[in-house]
Design an enzyme around this catalytic site. Structure first.
Site, short mmCIF file in Angstrom:
data_model
loop_
_atom_site.label_atom_id
_atom_site.label_comp_id
_atom_site.label_asym_id
_atom_site.label_seq_id
_atom_site.Cartn_x
_atom_site.Cartn_y
_atom_site.Cartn_z
N LYS A 154 21.93 -3.80 30.54
CA LYS A 154 23.01 -3.02 31.14
C LYS A 154 24.18 -2.99 30.18
CE LYS A 154 26.13 -3.37 35.18
NZ LYS A 154 26.36 -4.11 36.45
N ASP A 171 22.69 -9.17 38.42
CA ASP A 171 23.29 -8.63 37.20
C ASP A 171 24.08 -9.75 36.53
OD1 ASP A 171 22.31 -6.35 38.47
OD2 ASP A 171 24.00 -5.10 37.83
N LYS A 213 20.46 0.32 32.29
CA LYS A 213 21.51 0.64 33.25
C LYS A 213 22.85 0.83 32.54
CE LYS A 213 24.00 -1.19 37.30
NZ LYS A 213 24.06 -2.27 38.33
#
Length: 328
Positions: free
Chosen positions: A227, A163, A263
């Site tokens: 995300k 991430d 996400k």
């Protein structure tokens, strides 16, 4: 998520055409939030699906081996067998036939090895992914060389998902070419094994137009997921920003014929929150996205409330205290 996003050439014309209708976005989000909730076995089924899409997270300054071990144990067995047996009694009659785990655990690079050891010991390393934040999380305010080395380190330690954090200044200054090149290098640093989720930090981007444009650039540069947030900003995952990002994903899919994952993360704490996100994904992107390959929820406290709701269903109306579900 078996096939990685190949990305495409940076298309500045596409980015310049972006327009976001703010009132329409807000109306769409309100429509999701105010609709009648699903009940009974339907709610239980949706909540079990939510569990399988959670990236169970610990990103604290006091993380230790013990914290990570506890996190991995919960990820491998997120819902008690007693509850699952009741929920599944009308179908399989045995929860052993349905292996429920969270999608991943998410930790700092220095804790990736701990997660590998713990999941291997639990024989869950083939079911639960290991995601590591990287690139100067949460601010991204480190030299690019340092950020790329952090990615490589996390992958070397055993992370199979990374991430990464965008440099928000590049978005605010509309330096799309530089942003594109940085994300491309991050993807390259992930190697052939690790998938990359790109954190936009939407609360720092200034406008929904910037969120949409940053989403497109991240996907063009090869991001496998986009995300919302690090969870450390003042504003994190909200349904309006989810609408904007999902429509950017749909836009990319229609042009490039590739499905990028989504996400939301930060501030998602209740079962109702999780259901709202699932409904948004189903309606904006379709059922193809309703699985852990294309949808994740970044959360640390969410699982406790979901298990409480599942217990309420399984026990025919009795609620348990939250502390009963904190650890496995």
């Amino acid at each position: 998520m078996d096939d990685r996003n190949p990305g495409c050439e940076l298309d500045l014309g596409w980015i310049s055409q972006v327009r976001v209708n703010l009132p329409a976005v807000n109306r769409r989000a309100i429509n999701i939030q105010t609709r009648k909730a699903v009940k009974n076995e339907w709610q239980a089924a949706w909540l079990l699906r939510a569990v399988t899409c959670i990236d169970l997270t610990t990103l604290s300054g006091d993380d230790t081996w013990v914290n990570v071990q506890r996190l991995c144990r919960k990820a491998a067995n997120p819902v008690s067998k007693d509850i699952l047996d009741v929920i599944l009694s009308d179908s399989t009659g045995n929860s052993d036939k349905l292996k429920i785990t969270t999608a991943a655990v998410c930790v700092y690079p220095s804790r990736v090895h701990d997660a590998c050891v713990a999941l291997t010991a639990l024989r869950a390393d083939d079911k639960v992914k290991i995601a590591s934040v990287a690139t100067g999380f949460p601010t991204g305010q480190c030299p690019l060389k340092t950020r790329l080395e952090e990615i490589r380190y996390a992958v070397e330690m055993g992370a199979n998902e990374i991430d990464v954090v965008l440099d928000r200044s590049l978005v605010l200054e509309h330096k799309w070419q530089e942003l594109y090149q940085e994300v491309q290098q991050m993807k390259e640093a992930c190697g052939e094994r690790a998938h990359m989720k790109t954190i936009l930090a939407v609360g720092d981007l200034g406008s929904f137009s910037n969120v949409y444009k940053a989403s497109l650039v991240a996907m063009m540069a090869g991001s496998d997921f986009i995300k919302t947030s690090t969870g450390k900003e003042g504003v994190n995952a909200t349904l309006p920003v989810g609408v904007v990002m999902c429509r950017a994903i749909a836009d990319y899919y229609h042009r490039m014929n590739y499905r990028v994952g989504f996400k939301p993360a930060g501030g998602i704490r209740t079962a109702k929150d999780a259901l709202n996100w699932l409904f948004l994904i189903k309606e904006e992107l379709g059922t193809e996205w309703l699985n852990s390959h294309l949808f994740r929820i970044g959360a640390s406290a969410l699982l406790t409330d979901i298990e409480r709701q599942l217990f309420h269903y399984a026990s025919k109306g009795r609620y348990a205290a939250a502390h009963e579900f904190v650890s496995s």
